[in-house]
Design a protein around this motif. Structure first.
Motif, PDB file in Angstrom:
ATOM      1  N   ASN A  35       0.821  -1.195   0.000  1.00 21.28           N
ATOM      2  CA  ASN A  35       0.000   0.000   0.000  1.00 21.28           C
ATOM      3  C   ASN A  35       0.865   1.259   0.000  1.00 21.28           C
ATOM      4  OD1 ASN A  35      -2.647  -1.265   0.126  1.00 21.28           O
ATOM      5  ND2 ASN A  35      -2.052  -1.931   2.178  1.00 21.28           N
ATOM      6  N   GLN A  40      -2.110   0.026   6.813  1.00 20.63           N
ATOM      7  CA  GLN A  40      -3.400   0.477   6.294  1.00 20.63           C
ATOM      8  C   GLN A  40      -4.491  -0.598   6.333  1.00 20.63           C
ATOM      9  OE1 GLN A  40      -3.960   3.910   5.271  1.00 20.63           O
ATOM     10  NE2 GLN A  40      -2.190   3.733   6.610  1.00 20.63           N
ATOM     11  N   GLU A  41      -4.162  -1.818   6.739  1.00 17.78           N
ATOM     12  CA  GLU A  41      -5.166  -2.891   6.705  1.00 17.78           C
ATOM     13  C   GLU A  41      -5.549  -3.293   8.132  1.00 17.78           C
ATOM     14  OE1 GLU A  41      -3.698  -5.828   3.913  1.00 17.78           O
ATOM     15  OE2 GLU A  41      -4.050  -4.473   2.224  1.00 17.78           O
ATOM     16  N   THR A 167       7.221   1.525   0.032  1.00 19.55           N
ATOM     17  CA  THR A 167       5.782   1.338  -0.158  1.00 19.55           C
ATOM     18  C   THR A 167       5.457   1.105  -1.637  1.00 19.55           C
ATOM     19  OG1 THR A 167       5.500   3.739  -0.300  1.00 19.55           O
ATOM     20  CG2 THR A 167       5.224   2.719   1.865  1.00 19.55           C
ATOM     21  N   ASN A 168       4.179   0.829  -1.898  1.00 21.27           N
ATOM     22  CA  ASN A 168       3.689   0.559  -3.256  1.00 21.27           C
ATOM     23  C   ASN A 168       4.493  -0.543  -3.941  1.00 21.27           C
ATOM     24  OD1 ASN A 168       1.592   2.612  -3.343  1.00 21.27           O
ATOM     25  ND2 ASN A 168       3.260   4.118  -3.414  1.00 21.27           N
TER      26      ASN A 168
END
Length: 368
Positions: A35, A40-41, A167-168
């Motif tokens: 993410n 974020q989860e 990230t990502n």
């Protein structure tokens, strides 16, 4: 191909706690998070409760790591100025649920939770005059904390000790490359990139099963299936009715629709349990009626308040509907016969409370 000592897949609280533990030991580490930001989860969609370790089977990882992790967490929060409060928790029961409540108390005692107080109806009303129940347990060392600030502090610890958060970025595959591991990743631009490492930690949460099956292992071991249980949370209008957390006895798949407090004094109820095929955070406001019925069993005055939807969370579970809750699975080289790799699967509640102790367990399994 670039090299780093360790790659951690998953930037939730557990993955970040593991990376911190490694970085503090001088291990070069990078955390790969799919993410745009860490946590974020599951880490961001929960009750933010510091659990005491009441419910989990004696000798299980959940019991052992929750109890040790709770004390580590409290020390960390106090030492780093992170907001928290030991509010205490009531677990309450009707007459027909007395045996279930007694079993919780006996299990907690066996787990080393020695400060529970058994309550009768009048005791409960003296503590929380709006709660209606025949029997209860008071857990003084249950509390709440700012889990977002905790995550950011762990990230700061990693970066201060030479680690990185990327990230990502998704992990696509892990392969043996001589004495090392080759981890192939994919960034937001769709380009593949491979990094070599000595250790690989799979803390990918919802995606941990897929990551485990993309890694080398002995033919005798196969990563178990992860199932998903969505839980909704609702808030209420008006002042908080309770000063403590209030829980019913557990239901299949969860701890029942309970009442928790925010550090800002707000009250929220949840989560419920809805088995789904894939992670989804959609809210169904019509479930407020079901929530009100469940809450009214211990707080009849809920009928005078309006419930409004807040958010949904999704727990990665190793048990199927109708099965007893499974333990954490921390699968190191002794289990899957592949040096340098640890898979973490089914890290649901009490994973947040246990995170620092889980990190130490992973380090132990790697022999570091």
């Amino acid at each position: 191909m670039d090299f780093i000592d360790c790659v951690v897949a998953g930037g939730g609280v557990v993955g970040v706690a593991i990376a911190r533990a490694l970085a503090l030991r001088g291990v070069g580490v990078v955390v790969l998070e799919k993410n745009a930001r860490p946590g974020q989860e599951t880490s961001a969609r929960n009750s933010e409760v510091i659990h005491a370790g009441l419910y989990y089977p004696t000798g299980s990882l959940k019991a052992r790591l929750c109890i040790s992790g709770r004390e580590m967490l409290l020390d960390y929060l106090a030492g780093n100025g992170i907001a928290h409060a030991l509010t205490g928790k009531l677990v309450v029961a009707a007459e027909a649920q007395r045996a279930q409540l007694e079993a919780i108390g006996a299990r907690a005692q066996a787990n080393g939770v020695t400060d529970l107080v058994r309550l009768a109806r009048r005791d409960i009303e003296d503590l929380e005059n709006e709660v209606r129940a025949e029997y209860g347990l008071l857990s003084p060392r249950t509390g709440i904390f700012d889990s977002g600030a905790f995550l950011l502090s762990l990230v700061s610890d990693i970066e201060a000790n030479g680690g990185m958060i990327v990230t990502n970025t998704r992990v696509c595959s892990i392969a043996r490359s001589g004495n090392d591991l080759a981890v192939t990743t994919q960034g937001a631009d769709g380009e593949d990139y491979t990094i070599a490492c000595r250790y690989f930690i799979n803390a990918a949460g919802h995606g941990a099963e897929a990551v485990a099956r993309a890694a080398p292992c002995d033919s005798s071991w196969r990563a178990p299936r992860i199932r998903f249980a969505r839980g909704l949370y609702f808030g209420i209008t008006g002042p908080a009715p309770f000063r403590r957390l209030v829980y019913p006895v557990p239901e299949p798949g969860g701890l029942g629709i309970h009442s928790t407090l925010g550090l800002d004094g707000t009250t929220r109820f949840g989560p419920d349990v809805e088995w789904i095929d894939a992670p989804s955070y959609s809210m169904d406001a019509s479930r407020a009626e079901r929530f009100a019925r469940a809450i009214s069993a211990y707080w009849p005055a809920v009928a005078e308040r309006e419930l409004h939807p807040l958010f949904a969370g999704v727990r990665p579970k190793l048990s199927a509907p109708g099965e007893p809750d499974a333990d954490f699975l921390i699968a190191g080289p002794q289990l899957h016969r592949t040096d340098g790799i640890v898979h973490l699967l089914g890290i649901e509640s009490p994973g947040l409370t246990s995170s620092l102790a889980i990190a130490d367990e992973v380090v132990r399994q790697l022999g570091l």
